[in-house]
Design a protein around this motif. Sequence first.
Motif, PDB file in Angstrom:
ATOM      1  N   VAL A  49     -26.530 -60.749  29.244  1.00 53.79           N
ATOM      2  CA  VAL A  49     -26.025 -61.418  28.039  1.00 53.79           C
ATOM      3  C   VAL A  49     -26.649 -60.794  26.786  1.00 53.79           C
ATOM      4  CG1 VAL A  49     -25.996 -63.604  26.761  1.00 53.79           C
ATOM      5  CG2 VAL A  49     -25.461 -63.576  29.204  1.00 53.79           C
ATOM      6  N   GLY A  50     -27.941 -60.532  26.835  1.00 57.92           N
ATOM      7  CA  GLY A  50     -28.625 -59.919  25.689  1.00 57.92           C
ATOM      8  C   GLY A  50     -28.067 -58.547  25.342  1.00 57.92           C
ATOM      9  N   TYR A  51     -27.878 -57.697  26.356  1.00 61.43           N
ATOM     10  CA  TYR A  51     -27.306 -56.366  26.111  1.00 61.43           C
ATOM     11  C   TYR A  51     -25.880 -56.476  25.590  1.00 61.43           C
ATOM     12  CZ  TYR A  51     -31.297 -54.478  28.713  1.00 61.43           C
ATOM     13  OH  TYR A  51     -32.566 -54.150  29.142  1.00 61.43           O
ATOM     14  N   SER A  52     -25.112 -57.417  26.128  1.00 61.81           N
ATOM     15  CA  SER A  52     -23.726 -57.608  25.680  1.00 61.81           C
ATOM     16  C   SER A  52     -23.693 -58.005  24.210  1.00 61.81           C
ATOM     17  CB  SER A  52     -23.035 -58.675  26.533  1.00 61.81           C
ATOM     18  OG  SER A  52     -22.967 -58.263  27.880  1.00 61.81           O
ATOM     19  N   GLU A  53     -24.588 -58.894  23.818  1.00 64.92           N
ATOM     20  CA  GLU A  53     -24.652 -59.324  22.416  1.00 64.92           C
ATOM     21  C   GLU A  53     -25.038 -58.168  21.498  1.00 64.92           C
ATOM     22  OE1 GLU A  53     -27.371 -62.619  22.647  1.00 64.92           O
ATOM     23  OE2 GLU A  53     -25.788 -64.020  23.227  1.00 64.92           O
ATOM     24  N   GLN A  54     -25.974 -57.324  21.951  1.00 64.61           N
ATOM     25  CA  GLN A  54     -26.387 -56.179  21.141  1.00 64.61           C
ATOM     26  C   GLN A  54     -25.243 -55.193  20.961  1.00 64.61           C
ATOM     27  OE1 GLN A  54     -30.228 -54.357  22.112  1.00 64.61           O
ATOM     28  NE2 GLN A  54     -30.741 -56.230  23.230  1.00 64.61           N
ATOM     29  N   VAL A  55     -24.504 -54.926  22.032  1.00 61.49           N
ATOM     30  CA  VAL A  55     -23.359 -54.004  21.945  1.00 61.49           C
ATOM     31  C   VAL A  55     -22.337 -54.561  20.960  1.00 61.49           C
ATOM     32  CG1 VAL A  55     -21.374 -53.063  23.197  1.00 61.49           C
ATOM     33  CG2 VAL A  55     -23.645 -52.967  24.221  1.00 61.49           C
ATOM     34  N   LYS A  56     -22.019 -55.837  21.093  1.00 57.46           N
ATOM     35  CA  LYS A  56     -21.036 -56.456  20.199  1.00 57.46           C
ATOM     36  C   LYS A  56     -21.492 -56.383  18.747  1.00 57.46           C
ATOM     37  CE  LYS A  56     -18.404 -60.706  19.437  1.00 57.46           C
ATOM     38  NZ  LYS A  56     -18.134 -60.321  18.084  1.00 57.46           N
ATOM     39  N   LYS A  57     -22.773 -56.660  18.504  1.00 56.12           N
ATOM     40  CA  LYS A  57     -23.300 -56.630  17.138  1.00 56.12           C
ATOM     41  C   LYS A  57     -23.162 -55.239  16.526  1.00 56.12           C
ATOM     42  CE  LYS A  57     -27.432 -57.604  14.445  1.00 56.12           C
ATOM     43  NZ  LYS A  57     -28.840 -57.994  14.457  1.00 56.12           N
ATOM     44  N   ILE A  58     -23.519 -54.221  17.275  1.00 59.59           N
ATOM     45  CA  ILE A  58     -23.416 -52.851  16.761  1.00 59.59           C
ATOM     46  C   ILE A  58     -21.956 -52.480  16.522  1.00 59.59           C
ATOM     47  CG2 ILE A  58     -23.761 -50.407  17.323  1.00 59.59           C
ATOM     48  CD1 ILE A  58     -26.345 -51.293  18.776  1.00 59.59           C
ATOM     49  N   MET A  59     -21.092 -52.875  17.452  1.00 59.11           N
ATOM     50  CA  MET A  59     -19.669 -52.560  17.302  1.00 59.11           C
ATOM     51  C   MET A  59     -19.080 -53.273  16.088  1.00 59.11           C
ATOM     52  SD  MET A  59     -18.672 -50.527  19.870  1.00 59.11           S
ATOM     53  CE  MET A  59     -17.004 -50.817  20.367  1.00 59.11           C
TER      54      MET A  59
END
Length: 115
Positions: A49-59
């Motif tokens: 979940v943490g990695y998914s949130e980071q990817v979404k934030k950068i995107m």
Amino acid sequence: EIKAPKYLTTAQKRAFNIYAKKLSALGDFFTSLDVDVLAQYVIAFELYVGYSEQVKKIMDEADAVRDWGVIKGLMTLQDKAFKQCLACARELGLTITSRAKIEVPPPPDGEDDEL
């Protein structure tokens, strides 16, 4: 009695206890021998979940082309966390296919069979 391992954070212990209660409701299927696998599942899920949130934030916030190296690295970590989470979920009967293989004994006569 099933207890969350001490190495989990408070939030992870809460998640562990929710899953442990649900798994324990299946009868003798979930035991103290499974505690570390459930703990690994909780940790892997939190990482995913943490990695998914980071990817979404950068995107959402940055130029995805410029930050492709960062996104690619995070997606690799995300994928690894997902695979760890899925492996633990299969072991614990948390996936549809793994639950289909579990034979839950019927309740003793006279007891309600609702979970």
